[in-house]
Design a protein around this motif. Structure first.
Motif, PDB file in Angstrom:
ATOM      1  N   ALA A  18       0.810  -1.221   0.000  1.00 34.31           N
ATOM      2  CA  ALA A  18       0.000   0.000   0.000  1.00 34.31           C
ATOM      3  C   ALA A  18       0.842   1.270   0.000  1.00 34.31           C
ATOM      4  CB  ALA A  18      -0.927   0.006   1.221  1.00 34.31           C
ATOM      5  N   PRO A  20       2.876   2.665  -2.232  1.00 36.45           N
ATOM      6  CA  PRO A  20       2.794   3.541  -3.409  1.00 36.45           C
ATOM      7  C   PRO A  20       1.481   4.324  -3.485  1.00 36.45           C
ATOM      8  CG  PRO A  20       3.567   1.347  -4.024  1.00 36.45           C
ATOM      9  CD  PRO A  20       3.058   1.249  -2.616  1.00 36.45           C
ATOM     10  N   LEU A  21       0.443   3.870  -2.784  1.00 38.68           N
ATOM     11  CA  LEU A  21      -0.874   4.497  -2.888  1.00 38.68           C
ATOM     12  C   LEU A  21      -1.147   5.489  -1.768  1.00 38.68           C
ATOM     13  CD1 LEU A  21      -2.874   1.303  -3.895  1.00 38.68           C
ATOM     14  CD2 LEU A  21      -2.169   3.160  -5.397  1.00 38.68           C
ATOM     15  N   ILE A  22      -0.819   5.135  -0.530  1.00 40.57           N
ATOM     16  CA  ILE A  22      -1.119   6.045   0.578  1.00 40.57           C
ATOM     17  C   ILE A  22       0.110   6.376   1.416  1.00 40.57           C
ATOM     18  CG2 ILE A  22      -3.529   5.338   0.753  1.00 40.57           C
ATOM     19  CD1 ILE A  22      -2.835   3.533   3.057  1.00 40.57           C
ATOM     20  N   ASN A 183      -3.441  11.541  -0.243  1.00 40.09           N
ATOM     21  CA  ASN A 183      -3.442  10.334  -1.083  1.00 40.09           C
ATOM     22  C   ASN A 183      -4.711   9.542  -0.776  1.00 40.09           C
ATOM     23  OD1 ASN A 183      -0.511  10.459  -2.137  1.00 40.09           O
ATOM     24  ND2 ASN A 183      -0.252  10.572   0.078  1.00 40.09           N
ATOM     25  N   PRO A 185      -7.277   6.948  -0.276  1.00 41.89           N
ATOM     26  CA  PRO A 185      -7.039   5.500  -0.385  1.00 41.89           C
ATOM     27  C   PRO A 185      -8.056   4.819  -1.293  1.00 41.89           C
ATOM     28  CG  PRO A 185      -8.097   6.007   1.693  1.00 41.89           C
ATOM     29  CD  PRO A 185      -7.787   7.330   1.043  1.00 41.89           C
ATOM     30  N   THR A 186      -7.561   3.905  -2.098  1.00 40.57           N
ATOM     31  CA  THR A 186      -8.444   3.022  -2.846  1.00 40.57           C
ATOM     32  C   THR A 186      -8.894   1.911  -1.900  1.00 40.57           C
ATOM     33  OG1 THR A 186      -6.625   1.599  -3.541  1.00 40.57           O
ATOM     34  CG2 THR A 186      -7.141   3.499  -4.950  1.00 40.57           C
ATOM     35  N   ALA A 189      -5.936  -0.369  -1.220  1.00 44.38           N
ATOM     36  CA  ALA A 189      -4.922   0.198  -0.324  1.00 44.38           C
ATOM     37  C   ALA A 189      -5.414   0.210   1.119  1.00 44.38           C
ATOM     38  CB  ALA A 189      -4.559   1.609  -0.771  1.00 44.38           C
ATOM     39  N   CYS A 192      -5.274  -3.272   2.457  1.00 42.07           N
ATOM     40  CA  CYS A 192      -3.908  -3.675   2.803  1.00 42.07           C
ATOM     41  C   CYS A 192      -3.488  -3.066   4.139  1.00 42.07           C
ATOM     42  CB  CYS A 192      -2.932  -3.236   1.698  1.00 42.07           C
ATOM     43  SG  CYS A 192      -3.028  -4.210   0.186  1.00 42.07           S
TER      44      CYS A 192
END
Length: 276
Positions: A18, A20-22, A183, A185-186, A189, A192
Motif C-alpha cells: 500500500a 505507493p498508494l497512501i 493520497n 485510499p483506494t 490500499a 492492505c
C-alpha cells in the motif's frame, strides 16, 4: 510462536503493497488505530486512576510506538523488508548485551557490528537515510523494552500498554488524516493497511499471549531472533526483494548473535533455578 513471527512479517509485506498508494505514514496511521482498538479492548485501562508516576512511562511508550512504526515502515519502503527488520533487531540485541560483561557477549556485539557494515555496504548508491531510519527503529525497540518493563511494574495487566497504544493512535489522527487526504485510499490500499494492522498487531499480540502461557519467556525471546530471517524470506516471496549472499550471511550473523546473547543471559537463572 511461528504463527506470530510469520504474521508480523507478512503484515509488514502487505503494508508495503500500500506504500505507493497512501504512503508509509498513511499505512502506519491505520495500523496504529487498529492496534489501539485491539489493546484497548484487551486492557480496558482506567485512565482517570493513573497517577503522574504512571503516566510518564505510558506517554514515553506512546511516543516510542509512534516513532518506531513510522521509522520502520519508511525504512522498509526505502531499503526493503529483510534489511530494515534485521537492522531494527539490533535494538533488543543492544538491550541484551548492555547489562552483560561476558566475553561471549562482547564477541556477539563485534559480530553484529561487522554484519551491519556488510549490510550497509557503503557506496555512492547506499540509501543512508533508509538505513538511518531502520537504526532509529532499533533504538525505539530498545526503548520499548525498557519502558515496557517500567509500565508493567507500575500498572496492572495490560492497562499501560493499552493506554500507550491509545495515546499513540490519537497522535496519529492528524498525521493519518493529512496522509489520507493527500493520497485518497483506494479500497485495495485501505484493505492492505487494515490487514497490516491485524496481521502485525492483533494476531501477534494474541498469539504471543497464548505462546507465553505454554513456553518459558527465555525460549520465547530466543525464538524471536528468527524474525529477520522471516522478514527476508517474506520479502523475497511477497515483494520479490532479493538479498545478496553476503547480506544473507550478515542476517544470519545478527540472528546468531542475538540467540547466543539471550541464551547466555538466561543460563545463570536457569542453573540457579535447577540447583534450588
Amino acid at each position: 510462536m511461528l504463527g506470530s513471527g510469520l504474521s508480523n512479517q507478512v503484515g509488514a509485506s502487505v503494508a508495503a503493497l500500500a506504500f505507493p498508494l497512501i504512503g508509509p505514514a498513511g499505512v502506519v496511521a491505520v495500523r496504529q488505530w487498529v492496534a489501539a482498538g485491539v489493546l484497548w479492548a484487551a486492557g480496558r485501562p482506567r485512565l482517570r486512576s493513573f497517577t503522574a508516576a504512571q503516566w510518564r512511562p505510558v506517554l514515553g511508550l506512546a511516543l516510542v510506538f509512534a516513532t518506531m512504526n513510522l521509522s520502520l515502515y519508511t525504512a522498509i519502503d526505502r531499503i526493503g523488508l529483510g534489511l530494515a527488520v534485521t537492522l531494527e533487531f539490533l535494538g533488543p540485541l543492544a538491550v541484551a548485551l548492555a547489562g552483560s560483561h561476558r566475553r561471549t557477549n562482547a564477541l556477539c556485539a563485534l559480530a553484529a557490528a561487522a554484519a551491519v557494515v556488510v549490510l550497509a555496504r557503503p557506496s555512492p548508491s547506499t540509501d543512508y537515510l533508509g538505513i538511518g531510519l531502520a537504526l532509529l527503529a532499533a533504538v525505539c525497540w530498545g526503548c520499548y523494552i525498557l519502558l515496557n518493563r517500567t509500565v508493567g511494574r507500575r500498572l496492572p495487566g495490560l492497562q499501560g500498554s493499552a493506554a500507550a497504544a491509545a495515546v499513540s493512535g490519537v497522535l496519529y489522527v492528524p498525521v493519518g488524516a493529512l496522509a489520507l487526504w493527500q493520497n485518497p485510499p483506494t479500497p485495495v490500499a485501505l484493505g492492505c493497511a487494515l490487514a497490516a494492522g491485524l496481521l502485525s498487531s492483533a494476531v501477534p499480540f494474541l498469539a504471543d499471549l497464548l505462546a507465553l502461557r505454554r513456553v518459558p519467556a527465555d525460549l520465547f525471546g530466543v525464538f524471536m531472533s528468527v524474525n529477520p530471517v522471516f522478514a527476508a524470506v517474506v520479502g523475497l516471496v511477497v515483494l520479490d526483494q532479493h538479498l545478496a549472499p553476503a547480506a544473507w550471511a550478515a542476517v544470519l550473523v545478527i540472528v546468531g548473535a542475538n540467540t547466543v546473547s539471550l541464551t547466555t543471559a538466561s543460563a545463570p537463572a536457569t542453573a540457579k533455578k535447577g540447583s534450588g
